[in-house]
Motif scaffolding. Sequence first.
Motif, PDB file in Angstrom:
ATOM      1  N   ALA A 102       0.748  -1.267  -0.189  1.00 47.23           N
ATOM      2  CA  ALA A 102      -0.232   0.370   0.122  1.00 47.23           C
ATOM      3  C   ALA A 102       0.840   1.243  -0.142  1.00 47.23           C
ATOM      4  O   ALA A 102       1.517   1.045   0.771  1.00 47.23           O
ATOM      5  N   HIS A 103       0.551   2.405  -1.111  1.00 50.19           N
ATOM      6  CA  HIS A 103       1.307   3.297  -1.304  1.00 50.19           C
ATOM      7  C   HIS A 103       0.549   4.830  -1.288  1.00 50.19           C
ATOM      8  O   HIS A 103      -0.523   4.764  -1.750  1.00 50.19           O
ATOM      9  N   ILE A 104       0.454   5.360   0.124  1.00 51.06           N
ATOM     10  CA  ILE A 104       0.003   6.764  -0.556  1.00 51.06           C
ATOM     11  C   ILE A 104       1.134   7.303  -0.632  1.00 51.06           C
ATOM     12  O   ILE A 104       2.244   8.307  -0.219  1.00 51.06           O
ATOM     13  N   MET A 105       0.089   7.952  -2.276  1.00 50.72           N
ATOM     14  CA  MET A 105       1.126   8.875  -2.714  1.00 50.72           C
ATOM     15  C   MET A 105       0.149   8.745  -4.137  1.00 50.72           C
ATOM     16  O   MET A 105      -0.176   9.124  -4.024  1.00 50.72           O
ATOM     17  N   ASP A 106       1.395  10.424  -4.246  1.00 50.11           N
ATOM     18  CA  ASP A 106       0.546  11.386  -5.611  1.00 50.11           C
ATOM     19  C   ASP A 106       1.023  10.095  -7.150  1.00 50.11           C
ATOM     20  O   ASP A 106       2.285  10.194  -6.595  1.00 50.11           O
ATOM     21  N   THR A 115       7.337   8.219  -9.204  1.00 47.33           N
ATOM     22  CA  THR A 115       6.474   7.665  -8.479  1.00 47.33           C
ATOM     23  C   THR A 115       6.679   6.416  -8.721  1.00 47.33           C
ATOM     24  O   THR A 115       6.351   5.090  -8.607  1.00 47.33           O
ATOM     25  N   LEU A 116       5.633   6.666 -10.216  1.00 48.70           N
ATOM     26  CA  LEU A 116       5.207   5.030 -10.466  1.00 48.70           C
ATOM     27  C   LEU A 116       5.740   4.543 -10.798  1.00 48.70           C
ATOM     28  O   LEU A 116       5.803   2.673 -10.973  1.00 48.70           O
ATOM     29  N   VAL A 117       6.697   4.971 -11.960  1.00 48.72           N
ATOM     30  CA  VAL A 117       8.188   3.351 -12.337  1.00 48.72           C
ATOM     31  C   VAL A 117       8.432   3.151 -10.929  1.00 48.72           C
ATOM     32  O   VAL A 117       8.932   1.959 -11.815  1.00 48.72           O
ATOM     33  N   ARG A 118       9.011   2.817 -10.299  1.00 51.58           N
ATOM     34  CA  ARG A 118       9.276   2.701  -9.369  1.00 51.58           C
ATOM     35  C   ARG A 118       8.032   1.722  -8.511  1.00 51.58           C
ATOM     36  O   ARG A 118       9.461   0.735  -7.707  1.00 51.58           O
ATOM     37  N   LEU A 119       6.802   1.498  -9.132  1.00 55.20           N
ATOM     38  CA  LEU A 119       6.655   0.652  -8.298  1.00 55.20           C
ATOM     39  C   LEU A 119       6.033  -0.792  -9.309  1.00 55.20           C
ATOM     40  O   LEU A 119       5.453  -1.548  -9.221  1.00 55.20           O
ATOM     41  N   LEU A 120       7.093  -0.628 -10.721  1.00 60.97           N
ATOM     42  CA  LEU A 120       6.464  -2.012 -12.358  1.00 60.97           C
ATOM     43  C   LEU A 120       7.512  -3.045 -11.532  1.00 60.97           C
ATOM     44  O   LEU A 120       6.832  -3.378 -12.687  1.00 60.97           O
ATOM     45  N   ASN A 121       7.845  -2.985 -11.002  1.00 60.74           N
ATOM     46  CA  ASN A 121       9.080  -4.064 -11.113  1.00 60.74           C
ATOM     47  C   ASN A 121       7.852  -5.311 -11.106  1.00 60.74           C
ATOM     48  O   ASN A 121       7.058  -5.820 -10.154  1.00 60.74           O
ATOM     49  N   GLU A 122       7.718  -6.599 -12.024  1.00 62.44           N
ATOM     50  CA  GLU A 122       7.398  -7.715 -12.197  1.00 62.44           C
ATOM     51  C   GLU A 122       5.904  -7.400 -11.670  1.00 62.44           C
ATOM     52  O   GLU A 122       4.962  -8.252 -11.635  1.00 62.44           O
ATOM     53  N   VAL A 123       5.183  -6.633 -12.380  1.00 65.38           N
ATOM     54  CA  VAL A 123       3.890  -6.111 -12.178  1.00 65.38           C
ATOM     55  C   VAL A 123       3.215  -6.617 -13.420  1.00 65.38           C
ATOM     56  O   VAL A 123       3.716  -6.362 -14.833  1.00 65.38           O
ATOM     57  N   PRO A 154       7.321   6.960 -30.413  1.00 65.48           N
ATOM     58  CA  PRO A 154       6.383   7.639 -29.566  1.00 65.48           C
ATOM     59  C   PRO A 154       7.336   8.837 -28.480  1.00 65.48           C
ATOM     60  O   PRO A 154       8.883   8.439 -29.075  1.00 65.48           O
ATOM     61  N   SER A 155       6.919   9.541 -28.624  1.00 61.05           N
ATOM     62  CA  SER A 155       7.560  11.164 -27.724  1.00 61.05           C
ATOM     63  C   SER A 155       7.028  10.592 -26.133  1.00 61.05           C
ATOM     64  O   SER A 155       8.421  11.442 -25.799  1.00 61.05           O
ATOM     65  N   TYR A 156       6.155  10.028 -25.657  1.00 61.22           N
ATOM     66  CA  TYR A 156       5.446   9.963 -24.629  1.00 61.22           C
ATOM     67  C   TYR A 156       5.554  11.769 -23.471  1.00 61.22           C
ATOM     68  O   TYR A 156       6.401  11.087 -22.652  1.00 61.22           O
ATOM     69  N   SER A 157       5.121  12.131 -24.261  1.00 61.53           N
ATOM     70  CA  SER A 157       5.312  13.553 -23.550  1.00 61.53           C
ATOM     71  C   SER A 157       4.888  14.012 -22.279  1.00 61.53           C
ATOM     72  O   SER A 157       5.180  14.481 -21.660  1.00 61.53           O
ATOM     73  N   TYR A 158       3.529  12.721 -21.950  1.00 60.32           N
ATOM     74  CA  TYR A 158       3.588  13.203 -21.068  1.00 60.32           C
ATOM     75  C   TYR A 158       4.334  12.568 -19.631  1.00 60.32           C
ATOM     76  O   TYR A 158       3.829  13.425 -18.059  1.00 60.32           O
ATOM     77  N   LEU A 159       4.607  12.200 -19.684  1.00 59.75           N
ATOM     78  CA  LEU A 159       6.192  11.719 -18.610  1.00 59.75           C
ATOM     79  C   LEU A 159       7.095  12.564 -18.378  1.00 59.75           C
ATOM     80  O   LEU A 159       7.587  12.649 -17.479  1.00 59.75           O
ATOM     81  N   THR A 160       7.202  14.123 -18.987  1.00 62.65           N
ATOM     82  CA  THR A 160       8.074  14.668 -18.952  1.00 62.65           C
ATOM     83  C   THR A 160       6.744  15.512 -18.232  1.00 62.65           C
ATOM     84  O   THR A 160       7.273  16.778 -17.573  1.00 62.65           O
ATOM     85  N   TYR A 161       5.400  16.093 -18.935  1.00 62.25           N
ATOM     86  CA  TYR A 161       4.739  17.909 -18.333  1.00 62.25           C
ATOM     87  C   TYR A 161       4.522  16.991 -16.518  1.00 62.25           C
ATOM     88  O   TYR A 161       4.626  18.050 -16.272  1.00 62.25           O
ATOM     89  N   GLU A 162       4.377  15.719 -16.706  1.00 62.15           N
ATOM     90  CA  GLU A 162       4.084  16.234 -14.927  1.00 62.15           C
ATOM     91  C   GLU A 162       5.024  16.154 -14.004  1.00 62.15           C
ATOM     92  O   GLU A 162       4.200  17.136 -12.997  1.00 62.15           O
TER      93      GLU A 162
END
Length: 336
Positions: A100-104, A109-117, A247-255
């Motif tokens: 469980a993660h209380i976070m925005d 923050t998301l990329v660190r939690l994607l291992n083996e998802v 793909p440029s994945y523009s939203y990964l830099t926007y946020e």
Amino acid sequence: MNDRYSRQVLFQPIGQEGQRKIQEKHVLILGCGALGSANAENLARAGIGKLTIIDRDYVESSNLQRQLLFSEKDAIEQLPKVIAAKNRLKQINSAVEIDAHIMDATANTLVRLLNEVDLVIDATDNFDIRFIMNDLFQQQSIPWIYGSCVGSTGMSYTILPDQTPCLQCLLSAAPPSGATCDSVGIISPAVQMVVAHQTTEALKLLVEDADALRSRLLTFDLWNNHYQTINVDKAKRGDCSSCGSDPSYSYLTYESQTKTEILCGRETVQIRAGREFNLEELASRLEKSGPVKTNTFIVSFEYKALRFVFFRDGRTLIHGTDSIEKAKSVYYQLIG
């Protein structure tokens, strides 16, 4: 296989082998409100191996009409949703590993939690976050299940990187209405209908039954008796910045640049400080200006007709205004 899952194992498309696969899989649920908590409960009861749940908010009394994991006690104590959900889920199935993660949710923050998802279920109410999800999961080749509901309506779609249109493709063809639960309300059956479709698609993916997946966008309006599935194959765009050929994945830099935002329809502003709060020290300081309510996870404080809720990760929700300027002005008076 023990008797706990016997009825699910009797369902031929799952069977013993499918149950084994479910118990080896890891699902991430982004958002722990109405959709997220119900999907989490369904998967915990189904015997999922691991659940990661993410949410930035806490339980309020207005949640109890449709967010089935939570109790009045959770609302009174203002427990973060993921903590209240984890407590209840462990009572439902103690064998499930729950992270469980209380976070925005941001790209960082998301990329660190994607291992083996193995799969992500969308249960957020924020399209900025959804576009980040869309870019990130295309980049990481992780399937995810989009879901949304408002009023008596809802929709769901399963997004498979390199195979289906992505969320950006879909919304370019059919932009969202802009209505929210906070502006037009919602009935609980609409939530449960979306959840039923999301969890079912999740089980198909978890047991690796690709042929059974629904390839169409599903929409419904329960009150007006409408139910429709739409072929969206032609929505996929070769020039899409998320799933196109380049793909440029523009939203990964926007946020990463967004530090302040209005929470849609809630008359609430969120400010991210970029540093953690010492909640004990903060509570002691704020007590000089008025009554403070605390628990292990948050500090709640009312000041100048606004209610401030401070989280340890540096976020503050300021209830009672949709003016970023007003929120920041009073915030800086309190925090510096």
